[in-house]
Write a protein that holds these residues in place. Structure first.
Motif, PDB file in Angstrom:
ATOM      1  N   ASP A 142       0.912  -1.238   0.114  1.00 44.57           N
ATOM      2  CA  ASP A 142       0.020   0.098  -0.186  1.00 44.57           C
ATOM      3  C   ASP A 142       0.801   1.147  -0.273  1.00 44.57           C
ATOM      4  OD1 ASP A 142       0.875   0.052   2.606  1.00 44.57           O
ATOM      5  OD2 ASP A 142      -0.792  -0.323   3.657  1.00 44.57           O
ATOM      6  N   ARG A 143       2.193   1.008  -0.183  1.00 46.61           N
ATOM      7  CA  ARG A 143       3.127   2.182  -0.237  1.00 46.61           C
ATOM      8  C   ARG A 143       3.077   3.171   1.041  1.00 46.61           C
ATOM      9  NH1 ARG A 143       3.605   5.155  -5.829  1.00 46.61           N
ATOM     10  NH2 ARG A 143       1.793   6.397  -5.222  1.00 46.61           N
ATOM     11  N   SER A 144       2.804   2.650   2.135  1.00 44.72           N
ATOM     12  CA  SER A 144       2.870   3.049   3.488  1.00 44.72           C
ATOM     13  C   SER A 144       4.058   3.143   4.318  1.00 44.72           C
ATOM     14  CB  SER A 144       1.696   2.722   4.386  1.00 44.72           C
ATOM     15  OG  SER A 144       2.244   1.195   4.794  1.00 44.72           O
ATOM     16  N   MET A 145       5.032   2.143   3.786  1.00 43.78           N
ATOM     17  CA  MET A 145       6.177   2.130   4.243  1.00 43.78           C
ATOM     18  C   MET A 145       7.254   1.424   3.143  1.00 43.78           C
ATOM     19  SD  MET A 145       5.817  -1.130   7.092  1.00 43.78           S
ATOM     20  CE  MET A 145       4.978   0.125   8.248  1.00 43.78           C
ATOM     21  N   ALA A 146       8.428   1.966   3.266  1.00 48.00           N
ATOM     22  CA  ALA A 146       9.480   1.323   2.421  1.00 48.00           C
ATOM     23  C   ALA A 146      10.752   0.925   3.332  1.00 48.00           C
ATOM     24  CB  ALA A 146       9.825   2.051   1.372  1.00 48.00           C
ATOM     25  N   PHE A 147      11.539  -0.122   2.904  1.00 46.37           N
ATOM     26  CA  PHE A 147      12.665  -0.568   3.610  1.00 46.37           C
ATOM     27  C   PHE A 147      13.790  -0.350   2.754  1.00 46.37           C
ATOM     28  CE2 PHE A 147       9.135  -2.547   5.203  1.00 46.37           C
ATOM     29  CZ  PHE A 147       9.117  -2.469   6.550  1.00 46.37           C
ATOM     30  N   THR A 148      14.795   0.657   2.837  1.00 49.24           N
ATOM     31  CA  THR A 148      15.746   1.124   2.162  1.00 49.24           C
ATOM     32  C   THR A 148      17.265   0.623   2.167  1.00 49.24           C
ATOM     33  OG1 THR A 148      16.248   3.061   3.508  1.00 49.24           O
ATOM     34  CG2 THR A 148      14.326   3.480   2.057  1.00 49.24           C
ATOM     35  N   GLY A 149      17.269  -0.315   3.212  1.00 43.84           N
ATOM     36  CA  GLY A 149      18.608  -0.897   3.270  1.00 43.84           C
ATOM     37  C   GLY A 149      19.703   0.086   3.484  1.00 43.84           C
ATOM     38  N   ASP A 194       4.967  11.394   0.016  1.00 43.99           N
ATOM     39  CA  ASP A 194       5.343  11.939   0.975  1.00 43.99           C
ATOM     40  C   ASP A 194       5.526  11.365   2.268  1.00 43.99           C
ATOM     41  OD1 ASP A 194       6.697  13.878  -0.769  1.00 43.99           O
ATOM     42  OD2 ASP A 194       5.265  15.648   0.113  1.00 43.99           O
ATOM     43  N   ASN A 195       4.199  10.818   2.593  1.00 41.34           N
ATOM     44  CA  ASN A 195       3.931  10.135   3.869  1.00 41.34           C
ATOM     45  C   ASN A 195       4.389   8.924   4.041  1.00 41.34           C
ATOM     46  OD1 ASN A 195       1.976   9.199   2.612  1.00 41.34           O
ATOM     47  ND2 ASN A 195       0.259   9.627   3.673  1.00 41.34           N
ATOM     48  N   CYS A 196       5.048   8.287   2.969  1.00 39.06           N
ATOM     49  CA  CYS A 196       5.684   6.853   3.077  1.00 39.06           C
ATOM     50  C   CYS A 196       6.690   6.818   4.096  1.00 39.06           C
ATOM     51  CB  CYS A 196       5.994   6.554   1.679  1.00 39.06           C
ATOM     52  SG  CYS A 196       6.643   4.706   1.638  1.00 39.06           S
ATOM     53  N   LEU A 197       6.480   6.069   5.130  1.00 40.59           N
ATOM     54  CA  LEU A 197       7.649   5.872   6.141  1.00 40.59           C
ATOM     55  C   LEU A 197       8.796   5.081   5.513  1.00 40.59           C
ATOM     56  CD1 LEU A 197       5.451   5.290   9.324  1.00 40.59           C
ATOM     57  CD2 LEU A 197       6.303   7.398   8.424  1.00 40.59           C
ATOM     58  N   LEU A 198       9.960   5.608   6.019  1.00 43.83           N
ATOM     59  CA  LEU A 198      11.253   4.968   5.566  1.00 43.83           C
ATOM     60  C   LEU A 198      11.993   4.379   6.654  1.00 43.83           C
ATOM     61  CD1 LEU A 198      12.444   7.622   3.058  1.00 43.83           C
ATOM     62  CD2 LEU A 198      10.915   5.575   2.301  1.00 43.83           C
ATOM     63  N   TYR A 199      12.304   3.044   6.545  1.00 38.68           N
ATOM     64  CA  TYR A 199      13.023   2.360   7.416  1.00 38.68           C
ATOM     65  C   TYR A 199      14.376   2.019   6.917  1.00 38.68           C
ATOM     66  CZ  TYR A 199       8.553   2.354   9.915  1.00 38.68           C
ATOM     67  OH  TYR A 199       7.520   2.554  10.627  1.00 38.68           O
ATOM     68  N   PRO A 200      15.606   2.243   7.503  1.00 39.78           N
ATOM     69  CA  PRO A 200      16.701   1.824   6.877  1.00 39.78           C
ATOM     70  C   PRO A 200      17.446   0.721   7.324  1.00 39.78           C
ATOM     71  CG  PRO A 200      17.118   3.709   8.726  1.00 39.78           C
ATOM     72  CD  PRO A 200      15.600   3.204   8.419  1.00 39.78           C
TER      73      PRO A 200
END
Length: 358
Positions: free
Chosen positions: A124-131, A165-171
């Motif tokens: 749902d593009r609410s979060m992404a994991f960016t490594g 813009d509101n998609c949360l990013l987790y590194p």
């Protein structure tokens, strides 16, 4: 959906658990070899079924837990087809889907830190994991393992900044204790490539970082090119299970032992009851051969214990005795376990006691 963010303090690595709340099918992103025991405990306590582990790239600062999770849980190993790694069960690239239950992640190719980096975007593009492509107010380094600042600039702008813009990013890492950011924040405030900074600005910034060589790179990279199967003996020893009894490791970090094994092996261990004296002689009774050392006295009386024999700690419900295992381990005792459920569980299962009801 079930979501947990876990942290390895040695390498400052984040590991992520995602699971479908209905089917309990789960995936792990960027697992660490030394933390497999912790991760497995959480998966078991939440009643999850680990379907896959995914590494966002070939890490240089820690050994992946992918191979060891596969041995324990039967999970498949997933990594980028461009990673150069051998031994994976599935190789993925741009646009592929990784499913867990009815949920899934989209794979986006985001090279730059290494040649085979991927980012993972929730359905749902609410979060992404960016490594290690995009970090919180930073980026991964680009000075080894086919790193390329120009590729990273385009990957971030075209694959990550294109998300809402509101998609949360987790590194995969953070070295300051920061846990999450968003596309909008990084697009505005990232000092390396946010705002109006150009590709040339970014390339110049990255060319002059002057970072120290990763301490574990000579161990981690060869092992990770085999998905963790080539972990060194030292690393493997840290993940080895105790052999003195069938103990279980909890997510709280406590080794526990089950009542049935203990009842059948009372002579093989030292039983330390850490209740108060009135409880020790109270209606719940006590386990035969148990020795009373109340929790408040334990730290000062460890010298009375045999360091060569395993110790099982006991209390009413398992709480105080769990803390007793921490005290004993801090005092140098290695073979220590807590009686799961304490005397309440022991009595409810009808196991042998002394002094009951007095």
């Amino acid at each position: 959906m079930i979501f947990r963010q876990l942290f390895d303090p040695q390498s400052s690595t984040y590991t992520y658990v995602l699971a479908d709340g209905n089917t309990h099918d789960a995936i792990l992103i960027d697992p660490v070899f030394e933390q497999v025991r912790r991760d497995s405990a959480l998966i078991d306590e939440l009643g999850l079924k680990l379907r896959a582990t995914i590494d966002t790239h070939v890490h240089a600062d820690h050994v992946t837990g992918a191979w060891l999770h596969k041995q324990r849980k039967g999970s498949t190993i997933v990594i980028s087809a461009a990673s150069g790694a051998e031994g994976a069960d599935r190789y993925v690239g741009e646009g592929d889907r990784i499913e867990f239950g009815v949920r899934h992640l989209f794979v986006r190719s985001t090279p730059g830190h290494t040649g085979g980096c991927i980012s993972l975007v929730l359905d749902d593009r609410s979060m992404a994991f960016t490594g290690d492509c995009l970090l919180i107010r930073g980026t991964g380094r680009t000075d080894f393992q086919q790193g390329d600042a120009h590729k990273m600039f385009h990957a971030v702008h075209e694959k990550i900044f294109a998300l809402p813009d509101n998609c949360l990013l987790y590194p995969a890492h953070d070295y300051r204790g920061l846990t999450v950011t968003s596309v909008g924040e990084e697009r505005r405030f990232n000092p390396r490539l946010g705002g109006e900074l150009s590709e040339d600005d970014f390339n110049g910034y990255m060319r002059n970082l002057r970072l120290a060589h990763p301490k574990q790179i000579d161990i981690a990279v060869p092992a990770n090119l085999l998905c963790g199967a080539a972990a060194s003996e030292t690393v493997r020893e840290q993940a080895t299970e105790p052999q003195w009894a069938p103990v279980n490791y909890t997510f709280a970090g406590i080794w526990e032992i089950q009542p049935q094994w203990l009842e059948e092996n009372l002579d093989a261990v030292q039983l330390i009851d850490v209740r108060e004296p009135d409880e020790f002689v109270g209606p719940l009774g006590r386990i035969p051969q148990a020795r009373l050392i109340s929790l408040g006295e334990l730290a000062d009386r460890t010298g009375e214990l045999d360091a060569q024999r395993p110790i099982v700690t006991i209390c009413r419900a398992g709480g105080r005795s769990a803390q007793a295992t921490v005290i004993l381990r801090q005092a140098g005792f290695g073979e220590v376990a807590n009686l799961a459920g304490g005397m309440l569980r022991w009595r409810s299962e009808g196991r042998v006691v002394e002094n009951a009801g007095v």
